[in-house]
Structure formats: structure tokens, C-alpha cells
Design a protein around this motif. Structure first.
Motif, PDB file in Angstrom:
ATOM      1  N   ARG A  61       0.830  -1.205   0.000  1.00 20.42           N
ATOM      2  CA  ARG A  61       0.000   0.000   0.000  1.00 20.42           C
ATOM      3  C   ARG A  61       0.864   1.253   0.000  1.00 20.42           C
ATOM      4  N   ALA A  62       1.911   1.232   0.845  1.00 19.04           N
ATOM      5  CA  ALA A  62       2.808   2.381   0.935  1.00 19.04           C
ATOM      6  C   ALA A  62       3.448   2.616  -0.424  1.00 19.04           C
ATOM      7  N   TRP A  63       3.807   1.518  -1.071  1.00 21.53           N
ATOM      8  CA  TRP A  63       4.455   1.625  -2.361  1.00 21.53           C
ATOM      9  C   TRP A  63       3.527   2.267  -3.383  1.00 21.53           C
ATOM     10  N   LEU A  64       2.257   1.809  -3.383  1.00 20.44           N
ATOM     11  CA  LEU A  64       1.276   2.397  -4.301  1.00 20.44           C
ATOM     12  C   LEU A  64       1.145   3.896  -4.056  1.00 20.44           C
ATOM     13  N   PHE A  65       1.072   4.251  -2.767  1.00 21.98           N
ATOM     14  CA  PHE A  65       0.908   5.652  -2.396  1.00 21.98           C
ATOM     15  C   PHE A  65       2.113   6.463  -2.852  1.00 21.98           C
ATOM     16  N   LEU A  66       3.310   5.915  -2.633  1.00 22.89           N
ATOM     17  CA  LEU A  66       4.526   6.624  -3.028  1.00 22.89           C
ATOM     18  C   LEU A  66       4.596   6.775  -4.543  1.00 22.89           C
ATOM     19  N   LYS A  67       4.177   5.703  -5.225  1.00 19.73           N
ATOM     20  CA  LYS A  67       4.207   5.757  -6.677  1.00 19.73           C
ATOM     21  C   LYS A  67       3.289   6.868  -7.177  1.00 19.73           C
ATOM     22  N   ARG A  68       2.122   6.948  -6.508  1.00 18.42           N
ATOM     23  CA  ARG A  68       1.169   7.970  -6.890  1.00 18.42           C
ATOM     24  C   ARG A  68       1.736   9.351  -6.616  1.00 18.42           C
ATOM     25  N   ALA A  69       2.373   9.490  -5.454  1.00 17.12           N
ATOM     26  CA  ALA A  69       2.968  10.783  -5.122  1.00 17.12           C
ATOM     27  C   ALA A  69       4.061  11.116  -6.124  1.00 17.12           C
ATOM     28  N   GLY A  70       4.798  10.090  -6.573  1.00 23.32           N
ATOM     29  CA  GLY A  70       5.905  10.325  -7.497  1.00 23.32           C
ATOM     30  C   GLY A  70       5.434  10.580  -8.918  1.00 23.32           C
ATOM     31  N   THR A  71       4.232  10.162  -9.250  1.00 23.58           N
ATOM     32  CA  THR A  71       3.772  10.325 -10.628  1.00 23.58           C
ATOM     33  C   THR A  71       2.641  11.350 -10.724  1.00 23.58           C
ATOM     34  N   VAL A  72       1.442  10.933 -10.351  1.00 27.06           N
ATOM     35  CA  VAL A  72       0.273  11.803 -10.522  1.00 27.06           C
ATOM     36  C   VAL A  72       0.438  13.109  -9.765  1.00 27.06           C
ATOM     37  N   ILE A  73       0.761  12.993  -8.477  1.00 31.90           N
ATOM     38  CA  ILE A  73       0.819  14.195  -7.647  1.00 31.90           C
ATOM     39  C   ILE A  73       1.963  15.092  -8.113  1.00 31.90           C
ATOM     40  N   MET A  74       3.093  14.478  -8.449  1.00 36.70           N
ATOM     41  CA  MET A  74       4.228  15.256  -8.926  1.00 36.70           C
ATOM     42  C   MET A  74       3.847  15.979 -10.209  1.00 36.70           C
ATOM     43  N   ALA A  75       3.210  15.256 -11.131  1.00 33.91           N
ATOM     44  CA  ALA A  75       2.834  15.869 -12.403  1.00 33.91           C
ATOM     45  C   ALA A  75       1.877  17.024 -12.160  1.00 33.91           C
ATOM     46  N   ILE A  76       0.898  16.791 -11.289  1.00 31.31           N
ATOM     47  CA  ILE A  76      -0.079  17.854 -11.034  1.00 31.31           C
ATOM     48  C   ILE A  76       0.609  19.040 -10.368  1.00 31.31           C
ATOM     49  N   SER A  77       1.551  18.753  -9.467  1.00 31.14           N
ATOM     50  CA  SER A  77       2.266  19.843  -8.812  1.00 31.14           C
ATOM     51  C   SER A  77       3.015  20.685  -9.836  1.00 31.14           C
ATOM     52  N   ILE A  78       3.684  20.004 -10.777  1.00 35.02           N
ATOM     53  CA  ILE A  78       4.455  20.740 -11.778  1.00 35.02           C
ATOM     54  C   ILE A  78       3.523  21.559 -12.669  1.00 35.02           C
ATOM     55  N   ILE A  79       2.444  20.889 -13.121  1.00 33.27           N
ATOM     56  CA  ILE A  79       1.495  21.592 -13.992  1.00 33.27           C
ATOM     57  C   ILE A  79       0.925  22.796 -13.261  1.00 33.27           C
ATOM     58  N   LEU A  80       0.572  22.557 -11.996  1.00 30.38           N
ATOM     59  CA  LEU A  80      -0.027  23.643 -11.242  1.00 30.38           C
ATOM     60  C   LEU A  80       0.927  24.792 -11.034  1.00 30.38           C
ATOM     61  N   TRP A  81       2.173  24.403 -10.727  1.00 25.21           N
ATOM     62  CA  TRP A  81       3.182  25.458 -10.555  1.00 25.21           C
ATOM     63  C   TRP A  81       3.290  26.284 -11.837  1.00 25.21           C
ATOM     64  N   ALA A  82       3.308  25.571 -12.965  1.00 22.37           N
ATOM     65  CA  ALA A  82       3.425  26.279 -14.242  1.00 22.37           C
ATOM     66  C   ALA A  82       2.196  27.147 -14.482  1.00 22.37           C
ATOM     67  N   LEU A  83       1.042  26.587 -14.207  1.00 22.57           N
ATOM     68  CA  LEU A  83      -0.189  27.349 -14.437  1.00 22.57           C
ATOM     69  C   LEU A  83      -0.259  28.564 -13.515  1.00 22.57           C
ATOM     70  N   ALA A  84       0.345  28.422 -12.323  1.00 20.27           N
ATOM     71  CA  ALA A  84       0.295  29.532 -11.381  1.00 20.27           C
ATOM     72  C   ALA A  84       1.399  30.549 -11.679  1.00 20.27           C
ATOM     73  N   THR A  85       2.398  30.143 -12.459  1.00 23.63           N
ATOM     74  CA  THR A  85       3.535  31.036 -12.729  1.00 23.63           C
ATOM     75  C   THR A  85       3.376  31.784 -14.052  1.00 23.63           C
ATOM     76  N   PHE A  86       2.753  31.111 -15.018  1.00 27.51           N
ATOM     77  CA  PHE A  86       2.616  31.703 -16.352  1.00 27.51           C
ATOM     78  C   PHE A  86       1.171  32.103 -16.594  1.00 27.51           C
ATOM     79  N   PRO A  87       0.901  33.033 -17.482  1.00 28.01           N
ATOM     80  CA  PRO A  87       1.884  33.861 -18.183  1.00 28.01           C
ATOM     81  C   PRO A  87       2.512  34.878 -17.244  1.00 28.01           C
ATOM     82  N   ARG A  88       3.802  35.143 -17.427  1.00 29.63           N
ATOM     83  CA  ARG A  88       4.473  36.099 -16.552  1.00 29.63           C
ATOM     84  C   ARG A  88       4.245  37.509 -17.079  1.00 29.63           C
ATOM     85  N   PRO A  89       3.935  38.380 -16.182  1.00 30.88           N
ATOM     86  CA  PRO A  89       3.676  39.755 -16.631  1.00 30.88           C
ATOM     87  C   PRO A  89       4.945  40.341 -17.244  1.00 30.88           C
TER      88      PRO A  89
END
Ligand SMILES: Nc1nc2c(ncn2[C@@H]2O[C@H](COP(=O)(O)OP(=O)(O)OP(=O)(O)O)[C@@H](O)[C@H]2O)c(=O)[nH]1
Ligand SMILES: [Mg+2]
Lengths: 96, 738
Positions: free
Chosen positions: B529-557
Motif C-alpha cells: 500500500r505504501a508503495w502504491l501511495f509513493l508511486k502515486r505521489a511520485g507520478t500523478v501528484i508530482m505531475a499535477i504539482s508541476i502543472i499547477l506550478w506552471a499554471l500559477a507562474t505563467f503567463p508572466r507579466p
């Protein structure tokens, strides 16, 4: 538990009188020992009961009822089985 | 090795397979539920297992490699769900049967079946064995629980049993690795050899009918096939055969209305003869330990009380025990963010790493200890046998809403995660009951909601206690769980009276003996279970974090690009106006104000603004809107998104509760606090009820084989969540909270 046994003793005579007539499992008092004579019904549940060893000739014992009176717990072939009263009604038994 | 070559090969196909190194042997473990299959599997494979996912079928089966003989090769060993019979009633039994009979694509029929037989329950376990014998695959019996049987005064003569059944019977004690060598030798010996078949007989009339079927018609069929077609649910396609079967059934029904029961009863007759020869009964204690424990645990009065106490205990410990490791993880990520932050030169890349990835993923990983504890408790409840008692106690109530007592277990495991819960509904025979259970399973507060609840409670409801020991936090969590349960009951009640109308389902449930839980199995499950959770954190959550960071950063004024590139970006994801206060120290006030503006102008900000009118009545501002949108991918993303938005990775001087503080301090445009206890409560209520998990949607789609149900699920759950959240927030305001 004790009360149930007392009630049993009270009605002991009546139980004996009708003991040979087949009855359904759901009306057996708690603690009663009986022998299966048949399973009526033709659905998946009748099949499942037979597959689990509730076949004619098998001894069953009513162990207890759940807090709200249903389902009941019976002992058959050395293991414990929970059944609703509607299912228990399809199992006919004789006391021995 | 030599014994393998000597054994007569009746089945030529298998004999070939044996010499072809290209295809390893396939061995399946079959047996009643709780017979000890998984324990044996673990001992044989030494935990070298992988979860096999057979395409086309909605199964995750455990498969491992078994070094069956040191000089030979390893075999593929398959662990199956327990089944009582091959005439499968429920879906998971059907899957097990299909694997055994070779009806699964990409998996050959097993070269040998190891039937796991529980010695304390010999007769019922032998029923499946008789069916496997009839089926004719090479078979070996592994006799488990011999130690327990002896304690109950049952002595089983394995040789006698082997002689009666004409297959090897090997007593094993998997945990102590006793009998495993004998088992591999026996398996190698039987490969390529058909089992002899069960020798039970039917009544004379029925045997006559079988004979007639075997000889009648053009191509003759063997006794097994005749028997199977005569008693099968469906009629054969072939016209001639169908007529013959129909008339045979009519004649049989004339003699005995319950004609179809005959083979089942005949099998048990045979089994009784065998067991009377093979089993010696000694004096046993009148009451077994299990019966003694059940006197209390399923007691009319104490039973339900204990059930409630157990649930309270679970929630209380999840909440308080997990604190220490959670702090450690949190501090660890704080340090990591600092270290990375100071190592790298300021710039977009550093911000992506610190604000996006470390803050986002770390915000979710903090909850690993809690999730592990939850799975730990569920595994213990399952492994000890208490789960079945809970179903026994709860059945009457479940029936009240038209659900199956068996639905209790899938629903209970949905508290860990709806996905295994939904898969566990396969034990429910009736498709409508199964659907109703699937539709309400996501209301059970799963472990992915825990991070959300915990964050809200830590920020606004922590520290207080009832009666000196029950924390308000634990009670709040329990209230959220109860809310989910209540709504689930209501929905089930409605569904069962409308679109899923069906008679009240029956209940036939084995109450297994209590066992000391096997900590190897439990830790194994926690690790996976821990492994599944970590995998999810490493993939889905990481991807969403990156996308979100980008969406929150761009477009730059454009202005920021010119004036002060780094500072502007560093502030870009800072929480709106809040940055004016603490960022003012580091940068020019004008610029900080502008970076608040920047988030607002970013893609994420625009999306948040877009839905703000809709969520404002629930008490949420546009930043929460951003987090809410991202949480529809997976619930725990709310936490990582808030981390990114409030930019906790940057918060070098704050305590370990960095996100908690950021949430407490977040402000709206007008300077009022963005979060209040009432907003937090409204958010929690929304999360209890909304369907925010794409993995669940995918599983429901797979399990129901249509898009209709998952779409319906998303729609009605989200509408319910909105309404409940609306009532919470607006009602709270009417009562004078804000
Ligand atoms: N005393 C004793 N306990 C055993 C033995 N084999 C297994 N057990 C215990 O029996 C329990 C059930 O074993 P599992 O291996 O999970 O049974 P299973 O057949 O995989 O069960 P399902 O997957 O639910 O069908 C566990 O608690 C084991 O520790 C044995 O030989 N002796
Ligand atoms: Mg298992």
C-alpha cells in the motif's frame, strides 16, 4: 443464553411431541440441535447452502441470534455460518 | 527430475510443455476462503511476488515464482481468491474458476493445481476438491491447519485420504516451512497425469439418463461432459443435445422436484464416507476458543458497544499516533526545500523544484504514516476474523436500507481506499446489490481524504479535548466518517427503491475462527500500500504539482521580466495579498503587490476566478477554487496544491506546521482571513461527499463495463457535495458564525 435454555426446558415437552415433524431452521430455539432434512428453493442461495454442506443428514446447531434478532448463527460440519431468518426458513430440519 | 520423466503422460500437451523451456510451469493455488492459500503462497515464493494484471479481465491476481526444484526451473505460482465451489455464484469466484479452467487470455490452464484444504474444516473443503477431481487437471492436496485440527481433537490420516482420493495429500505448516519439499516433489510427480476423478455415484435412474446422453446423438460425449451439461444453468447450443437434456430433466423432475440437488448431495455422501475413514475424533473441549470469544464480541448488548469502541479506538490512534512520524516527514521536507533552495541559484528552475515539486509532493507524503496506520487496522480486523462479526452485527441495519450484509466488508475496506473496496464487491452475487454497493462505496471516507481533514483540523480545531482524552480532532474526523456513512445509507435506500430495485438480498456468510493475525501478511500489505501511495505521489501528484506550478507562474507579466526577473517569479506563487506583509521586507512593496496580482493573472488564477461565483456561496475564494479544481484528479492534491499556491517551500522561518500556518494566515483581497473554522468545515463536508478521484472512476468503469455508472456517480456525488457544503456554510452564517 440461560433464559433461552430455560424457555427451552419449559417448552421441552411440546418440542418432543412435534420433534419428528420436519420444521424449518428459523424457528428452532437457540442452542437446539437438529438434523437437516432438505433445502427447498431453487435459486443460487439453495445451491450455495448445499455446497457449503447443509445437505440432508447434516447435523446443525443454532448458536445465537444477532443483537436485532436476525441473522442467526448456526454450526454445521464444524464451522460457523451466519444466515438470515429468510434463508433459514428454506432449510427443513428434524430434532434428534 | 527423474520422477518427472518417469511419470506416465496422459496429457500430451502438458508433456510437451514440460520439455519446452520457453514456457514455465503454471501452478495455481485453489481452496476455500481462509484455507491458508496466501500463507502457503508466501512461503513458497519467499515473497518474490508481483501483482499480475490479466488483460481483459478485471483482476489483480498475485503471481510469484516458485523454485519448484533446485536443479529444474521455477514455476509461476498463482494465488487465487477463495471459492467454495466451481459452480461460481459471485464474480471473484468466477474469476478463480476461469483461471483454474484455463479460460483466461494469456494465461495457460495450470499444469497442476494445488488444492489447499483446511484440516479443521475437512468436509466442506473436500467439496471443492471433488469438483476439481471431476475436472481432471493434475491435482495435489496441501493439508493446512493440522495443528489447529489436533487442538480440536481431530486427527487426520493423510495416507488414508490420499488413497481414497487417488491424489497426493501433503500436510504442510507453511509458516514453519514444514512439508514444502514434499509438496514440490508431489507437484512434479503429478504433472502430466490426469487426476482419476471422483468416484461418487448418482441414483440408478440418473445414471441411466447419463448413459443415454453419453451414447445418444451423433458424437458421443464422456460421463463428465454429460453430467456437466445435464446440470448446467444454460442449455447447450446443439439442437439434438438440447432436446435430449430437456426431456431428461423433465423425467428427473418427475421423480424428484429437487432433482438438481442430486449431484451436490451425492458428493457430500462420498465425502462423508472418506472423512469417516480418514478422520479420528478425540475428545475435544466443549467450547472452542472462538465460541468463547464470540460470547462477548457478538453478545446482544456488548457486541455493538464493542464495535463502536473499536471504531473509536481506530480513529483516535490514527490521529494521535501518527503525529510524531508526520512531524518528522514534514521537517524533513522543510529541510530538503531549504537545502535545495540555498544550493541552487535563484531562477525558474529553483522555483520549480522548491515551490512546485518539493512543496507539492512533500505536502502529500506527510500523510503516509496515517495511511499506513489505517491500513494496519483494517488488515488486523480482517485477519483476526472480526470483520465477519461486524457484518453479522450490522446485517440487520444493512438490510434496512436494502443492502447485503456482505456489502459491509467492501464498505469497510473503502475506508482505506474505495478501489479495493469496489473490487471487493465481487463477492456479492446479485449484480444490482453489487452496483448499489459500488455506488455508495466512495462515500466512505478514504485515506486520501485524511490529509484534507487533518490539515483543516490542525489549522482550526486542534488542541481541544473532551473528557481529557478524546481530542476534538478525533471526534471531528469521526463526524466526517459518520456523515459519509449517513449519506451512503440514504443514497442506498433511494437507489434500492428506484433504479436498482431488487428483492432484499440473502445472506450466507461464514464466520471464520478467530486467529492471531499474521504480521508478515499485514506488513506485506502495508508495504504494498505504501508503495502504491509513493508511486502515486511520485507520478500523478508530482505531475499535477508541476502543472499547477506552471499554471500559477505563467503567463508572466511583461513588466516583471524587465524589472526583476527572479524576485517576480519567486513571488509569483505567493499567496495573493498576504505576500504584501512578509514579502515587503525582502522586495519592493510595489513588486510584491504585483506578484499577488501575478497569481491572479496566471492561468490557474483565471480558472479560479472563473469558478469563484459558483463556489463563493460555499465560502471558498478563487485560490481554493484552484485547489478544488486540481483535487478532482485526486483528493490529496488539495493539500499539495495549497502548498504550491501558498508557497510553503519558501517559508524558511516558519515552524514545521508551515502549511497549517500558511492556511491560517491566508487573506482575501479585502484583507479578511480566507479561511475560518466555518470555511474549513464546509471544505471538509465537500470532500466527504464529492467524487474527486479519477482512479475510482476508472475502476467503476472497469467493474461495471460502461461509462453510464461512473458518470452518474460523478454527477450525483458532486451535486450532493455542493448542496451539503452550501447548507453548512450558509447555515453556519445564519447561526452567527463566519
Ligand atoms: N494455525 C495455523 N494457521 C494457519 C495455517 N496456515 C494459515 N494460517 C492462518 O490462517 C489465516 C488465513 O490464511 P490466508 O493464507 O490468508 O488464507 P487464504 O486462503 O489466502 O484466505 P483468502 O485469501 O481470504 O481466501 C492466516 O491468519 C494464517 O496465518 C496453519 O497451517 N496453521
Ligand atoms: Mg488469500
Amino acid at each position: 443464553m440461560e433464559i433461552a435454555e430455560n424457555i427451552n426446558a419449559l417448552f421441552g415437552r411440546t418440542t418432543e411431541q412435534i420433534s419428528n415433524a420436519p420444521r424449518s431452521l428459523d424457528i428452532l430455539p437457540i442452542g437446539a440441535q437438529a438434523r437437516v432434512t432438505g433445502v427447498t428453493g431453487s435459486g443460487a442461495i439453495a445451491r450455495r447452502l448445499l455446497e457449503m454442506g447443509v445437505v440432508p443428514g447434516a447435523p446443525v446447531r443454532v448458536i445465537k441470534a444477532a443483537p436485532l434478532g436476525d441473522p442467526i448463527e448456526v454450526r454445521v460440519r464444524g464451522y460457523h455460518l451466519a444466515l438470515r431468518r429468510t434463508e433459514a426458513k428454506t432449510i427443513s430440519v428434524t430434532s434428534d | 527430475m527423474s520422477s518427472v520423466l518417469e511419470s506416465p503422460s496422459l496429457d500430451s500437451q502438458n508433456a510437451d510443455a514440460k520439455h519446452a523451456p520457453a514456457r514455465p510451469l503454471v501452478i495455481a493455488l485453489a481452496g476455500n476462503p481462509n484455507a491458508g492459500k496466501t500463507t502457503l503462497f508466501n512461503s513458497l515464493t519467499g515473497l518474490r511476488q508481483k501483482v499480475a494484471n490479466y488483460p481483459g479481465v478485471t483482476v489483480e491476481r498475485k503471481e510469484g515464482s516458485w523454485t519448484i526444484a533446485s536443479d529444474l526451473r521455477s514455476a509461476r505460482l498463482i494465488d487465487l481468491p477463495g471459492l467454495y465451489s466451481l459452480d461460481a455464484a459471485s464474480m471473484d469466484e468466477r474469476i478463480a474458476r476461469d483461471v483454474l479452467t484455463g479460460n483466461i487470455p494469456n494465461l495457460p490452464a495450470p499444469d497442476a493445481i494445488v488444492a489447499v484444504v483446511d484440516a479443521t474444516n475437512l468436509e466442506r473443503n473436500l467439496y471443492l476438491v471433488t469438483q476439481l477431481l471431476e475436472y481432471g487437471r493434475p491435482l495435489v492436496i496441501a493439508l493446512t491447519m493440522v495443528d489447529l485440527a489436533l487442538k480440536r481433537g481431530l486427527e487426520i490420516d493423510a495416507n488414508e485420504l490420499a488413497e481414497s482420493l487417488c491424489v497426493p495429500v501433503i500436510p504442510v505448516t507453511a509458516q514453519q516451512r514444514v512439508g514444502l519439499d514434499d509438496l514440490s516433489k508431489a507437484v512434479l510427480r503429478v504433472i502430466g497425469r490426469k487426476a482419476e476423478g471422483a468416484r461418487w455415484r448418482l441414483s440408478d435412474c440418473t445414471e441411466c439418463e447419463l448413459m443415454a446422453l453419453m451414447s445418444g446423438g451423433g458424437d458421443s460425449i464422456d460421463r463428465q461432459t454429460a453430467l456437466r451439461t445435464l446440470y448446467a444453468d444454460e442449455l447447450p447450443q446443439d439442437d439434438g443435445l438440447r432436446e435430449a437434456i430437456e426431456s431428461a430433466r423433465e423425467r428427473l423432475a418427475h421423480i424428484n422436484v429437487n432433482w438438481w440437488q442430486e449431484p451436490l448431495i451425492a458428493r457430500y455422501d462420498w465425502i462423508e464416507q472418506i472423512s469417516s475413514r480418514a478422520v479420528k475424533k478425540h475428545a475435544a473441549p466443549r467450547l472452542s476458543t472462538t465460541e468463547r470469544i464470540d460470547r462477548i464480541l457478538t453478545h446482544k448488548f456488548f457486541g455493538p458497544l464493542i464495535l463502536i469502541a473499536v471504531m473509536l479506538l481506530v480513529f483516535q490512534t490514527i490521529f494521535s499516533w501518527a503525529n510524531l512520524p508526520m512531524d518528522l516527514v514534514d521537517k524533513g521536507f522543510g529541510r530538503l526545500g531549504e537545502a535545495v533552495g540555498s544550493l541552487l541559484a535563484p531562477g525558474l528552475f529553483r522555483d520549480l523544484l522548491v515551490d512546485g515539486i518539493i512543496a507539492g509532493v512533500g505536502g502529500v507524503l506527510v500523510f503516509l504514516p496515517q495511511i499506513l496506520l489505517l491500513f494496519f487496522f483494517i488488515a488486523i480486523l480482517e485477519d483476526t476474523g472480526y470483520m465477519a462479526r461486524a457484518a453479522f452485527l450490522m446485517d440487520r441495519l444493512m438490510r434496512g436500507v436494502g443492502l447485503h450484509g456482505k456489502a459491509f466488508m467492501p464498505l469497510l475496506s473503502s475506508f482505506a481506499c474505495a478501489i479495493p473496496g469496489i473490487m471487493a464487491t465481487r463477492t456479492i452475487e446479485n449484480p444490482k446489490d453489487r452496483l448499489a454497493t459500488i455506488m455508495i462505496a466512495p462515500f466512505m471516507s478514504c485515506s486520501a481524504r485524511l490529509p484534507v481533514y487533518t490539515l483543516m483540523i490542525a489549522a482550526f480545531f486542534s488542541g481541544r479535548k473532551f473528557f481529557g482524552f478524546l481530542s476534538v480532532g478525533a471526534l471531528m474526523i469521526m463526524a466526517m466518517y459518520l456523515l459519509g456513512i449517513m449519506v451512503a445509507i440514504g443514497v442506498a435506500w433511494v437507489l434500492k427503491r428506484t433504479i436498482l430495485k431488487a428483492p432484499t438480498p440473502p445472506l450466507v456468510l461464514e464466520l471464520p475462527p478467530y486467529r492471531v493475525p499474521n504480521f508478515l501478511t499485514i506488513s506485506q500489505m502495508m508495504i504494498s500500500r505504501a508503495w502504491l501511495f509513493l508511486k502515486r505521489a511520485g507520478t500523478v501528484i508530482m505531475a499535477i504539482s508541476i502543472i499547477l506550478w506552471a499554471l500559477a507562474t505563467f503567463p508572466r507579466p511583461p513588466q516583471a521580466n524587465v524589472v526583476n526577473n527572479d524576485a517576480a517569479v519567486a513571488q509569483a506563487t505567493k499567496a495573493g495579498e498576504e505576500s504584501e506583509t512578509d514579502a515587503g521586507v525582502k522586495t519592493a512593496p510595489g513588486l510584491a503587490g504585483q506578484s499577488g496580482e501575478q497569481l491572479s493573472q496566471s492561468y490557474a488564477g483565471r480558472a479560479g476566478h472563473l469558478i469563484e461565483p459558483v463556489i463563493r456561496p460555499l465560502g471558498f475564494d478563487w485560490k481554493m477554487g484552484v485547489a478544488l479544481i486540481s483535487s478532482f484528479a485526486a483528493r490529496e492534491t488539495l493539500v499539495s496544491t495549497l502548498s504550491v499556491i501558498y508557497n510553503v517551500g519558501k517559508d524558511r522561518d516558519s515552524s514545521s506546521d508551515s502549511l497549517v500556518n500558511a492556511v491560517r494566515e491566508a487573506k482575501r483581497e479585502d484583507g479578511s482571513p480566507a479561511w475560518t473554522p466555518l470555511v474549513a468545515l464546509s471544505m471538509m463536508v465537500f470532500f466527504v461527499l464529492a467524487m474527486q478521484c479519477m482512479s475510482t472512476v476508472a475502476v467503476v468503469r472497469r467493474e461495471t463495463n460502461s461509462w453510464r455508472w461512473p458518470l452518474f456517480m460523478i454527477a450525483y456525488m458532486t451535486v450532493l457535495a455542493y448542496i451539503a457544503s452550501f447548507i453548512t456554510y450558509q447555515g453556519g452564517r445564519l447561526l452567527g458564525f463566519n
